[in-house]
Design a protein around this motif. Structure first.
Motif, PDB file in Angstrom:
ATOM      1  N   ALA A 134       0.839  -1.038   0.020  1.00  0.00           N
ATOM      2  CA  ALA A 134       0.105   0.081  -0.064  1.00  0.00           C
ATOM      3  C   ALA A 134       0.830   1.156   0.000  1.00  0.00           C
ATOM      4  O   ALA A 134       0.626   2.282  -0.713  1.00  0.00           O
ATOM      5  N   GLU A 153       1.176   4.053  -2.796  1.00  0.00           N
ATOM      6  CA  GLU A 153       1.057   5.349  -2.727  1.00  0.00           C
ATOM      7  C   GLU A 153       1.923   6.211  -3.222  1.00  0.00           C
ATOM      8  O   GLU A 153       1.628   7.386  -3.751  1.00  0.00           O
ATOM      9  N   ARG A 161      -3.229   4.642  -4.291  1.00  0.00           N
ATOM     10  CA  ARG A 161      -2.916   3.426  -4.367  1.00  0.00           C
ATOM     11  C   ARG A 161      -3.315   2.443  -5.516  1.00  0.00           C
ATOM     12  O   ARG A 161      -2.653   1.337  -5.773  1.00  0.00           O
ATOM     13  N   SER A 193      -0.730   0.952  -8.234  1.00  0.00           N
ATOM     14  CA  SER A 193      -0.534  -0.599  -8.234  1.00  0.00           C
ATOM     15  C   SER A 193      -0.334  -1.067  -9.699  1.00  0.00           C
ATOM     16  O   SER A 193       0.225  -2.200 -10.046  1.00  0.00           O
ATOM     17  N   VAL A 209      -4.348  -5.757   0.485  1.00  0.00           N
ATOM     18  CA  VAL A 209      -4.228  -4.174   0.496  1.00  0.00           C
ATOM     19  C   VAL A 209      -5.477  -3.332   0.462  1.00  0.00           C
ATOM     20  O   VAL A 209      -6.539  -3.530  -0.324  1.00  0.00           O
ATOM     21  N   TRP A 242      -7.395  -1.545  -2.623  1.00  0.00           N
ATOM     22  CA  TRP A 242      -7.221  -2.215  -3.910  1.00  0.00           C
ATOM     23  C   TRP A 242      -8.616  -3.144  -4.398  1.00  0.00           C
ATOM     24  O   TRP A 242      -9.333  -3.479  -3.234  1.00  0.00           O
TER      25      TRP A 242
END
Ligand code: URA
Ligand code: ZN
Length: 376
Positions: free
Chosen positions: A290, A294, A315, A319, A353, A356
């Motif tokens: 995470a 970020e 986030r 990803s 996470v 997500w």
């Protein structure tokens, strides 16, 4: 198609293992008093070394590990210390042979059921040793670029002996960028082992701290050298989620801003360069994934001065630059178990996470890797 793709998985191909067996000093493979083979590669490693066996070189063992953990595709890379210890002529010829071996390892491997994809792709290597001629390194880049199943190369942190901020590497970065190859930046040496003290802690300090600190130093030096300004389309994947770089990027930016020698050297704020990198998800915890996603998502926006964005949206955006990996065949379970804890923890981290959704989890599990490596 939702697939699980392992982008951090190593092999010591038989030709390389034979080379290690022929050596009398580390790095080497030796046979101990009990008649078992041991791998000795890390600095100050005792002669006990690590157990080594088919999982290090046998393709069927790799495939059975993949099956055991539901891994559809592996992007296999050579393991440390690559060719670092060889003379230029030996490095040049072994690089050529190993890249050929790896292409064959992938090409003659199985196809992924009901698709046109293979299950094995590879990352080759370059004969990066002190004294090598640049044209022989460029030849290896071109060999890799022409091998249909090789999608990039794995690289340590020494370069031609002076590290990755050496301008002599510029023609090599240029050729890699032009060929669109991925560079997987991976540690081997750790950092000054005098920091580890005298207590016997096995491999814990060099692996948990030394490895990621080495990656952090190498990529920071690359950023400071302006390499990303000269080669803005370079695609570098950092091992172990970028080590400490995400945690230290704002401090790095501040130190640059306050340093008269460096302050005006770079075209961008230091945080910007994090947004140009890719990170494996070999961090073993959801909070770390995470945090990294970020930070890398916000990195690019420091240019415009708007850092105050929404955490969960960041986030998700970040990803897209994160990719699942296992570090196989390293970190096997200490006692027999159905699945490797090192793999299960990385998968559970991706599943947990906060922020997500399914689409981000599937991206990190495999979708991002398909795009990043052009596996289609
Ligand atoms: N140990 C190593 O020597 N290499 C890795 O990649 C992981 C653990
Ligand atoms: Zn590794």
């Amino acid at each position: 198609m939702a697939v699980l793709v392992d982008v951090h998985t190593h092999v010591y191909l038989p030709r390389y293992a034979s080379w290690l067996r022929s050596r009398s000093i580390a790095p080497r493979i030796l046979v101990n008093e009990a008649g078992e083979e041991r791998l000795l590669i890390l600095e100050n490693e005792t002669s006990a070394g690590r157990p080594v066996g088919p999982s290090y070189w046998d393709r069927d063992a790799k495939l059975s590990f993949m099956d055991q953990h539901g891994i559809d595709i592996s992007v296999v890379s050579f393991a440390n210390p690559w060719l670092d210890f060889l003379s230029p002529p030996d490095a040049e010829s072994l690089a050529r042979d190993l890249n050929t071996d790896l292409e064959e390892y992938c090409a003659t491997g199985p196809a992924l059921a009901s698709s046109s994809l293979q299950r094995l792709y590879g990352l080759g290597l370059l004969p990066l040793v002190p004294g090598i001629s640049i044209p022989s390194v460029l030849e290896a880049v071109s060999q890799i670029a022409q091998a249909p199943h090789l999608r990039g190369l794995i690289m340590g942190t020494k370069g031609l002996g002076k590290g990755l901020d050496d301008e002599a590497l510029d023609p090599i970065w240029g050729a890699i960028e032009k060929a669109g190859l991925v560079v997987f930046l991976h540690p081997h040496y750790g950092v000054d082992s005098s920091a580890w003290g005298e207590k016997e802690n096995g491999h814990v300090l060099p692996l948990a701290l030394g490895f990621p600190f080495e990656t952090t130093t190498a990529i920071t030096r690359l950023i400071l050298s302006g390499t990303f300004d000269r080669f803005p389309s370079l695609r570098i994947l950092l091992a172990h989620s970028g080590g400490a770089l995400p945690q230290l990027s704002s401090r790095l930016a501040s130190c640059i801003d306050h340093d008269p020698i460096v302050a005006s050297r770079l075209r961008h704020n230091a945080r910007f360069y994090l947004g140009k990198l890719w990170f494996d998800a070999v961090a073993y915890g959801p909070e770390e994934l995470a945090f990294v996603t970020e930070v890398i998502s916000r990195a690019g926006r420091y240019e415009s001065g708007s850092s105050n964005t929404k955490v969960l949206a960041d986030r998700k955006e970040g990803s897209k630059r994160m990719l699942f990996g296992t570090d196989h065949p390293f970190f096997p379970p200490l006692s027999s178990s159905e699945k490797w804890k090192s793999v299960v923890e990385n998968l559970e981290a991706i599943d947990s996470v906060v922020g997500w959704e399914q689409v981000e989890r599937e991206g990190v599990r495999g979708g991002n890797a398909l795009t990043f490596f052009g596996i289609e």
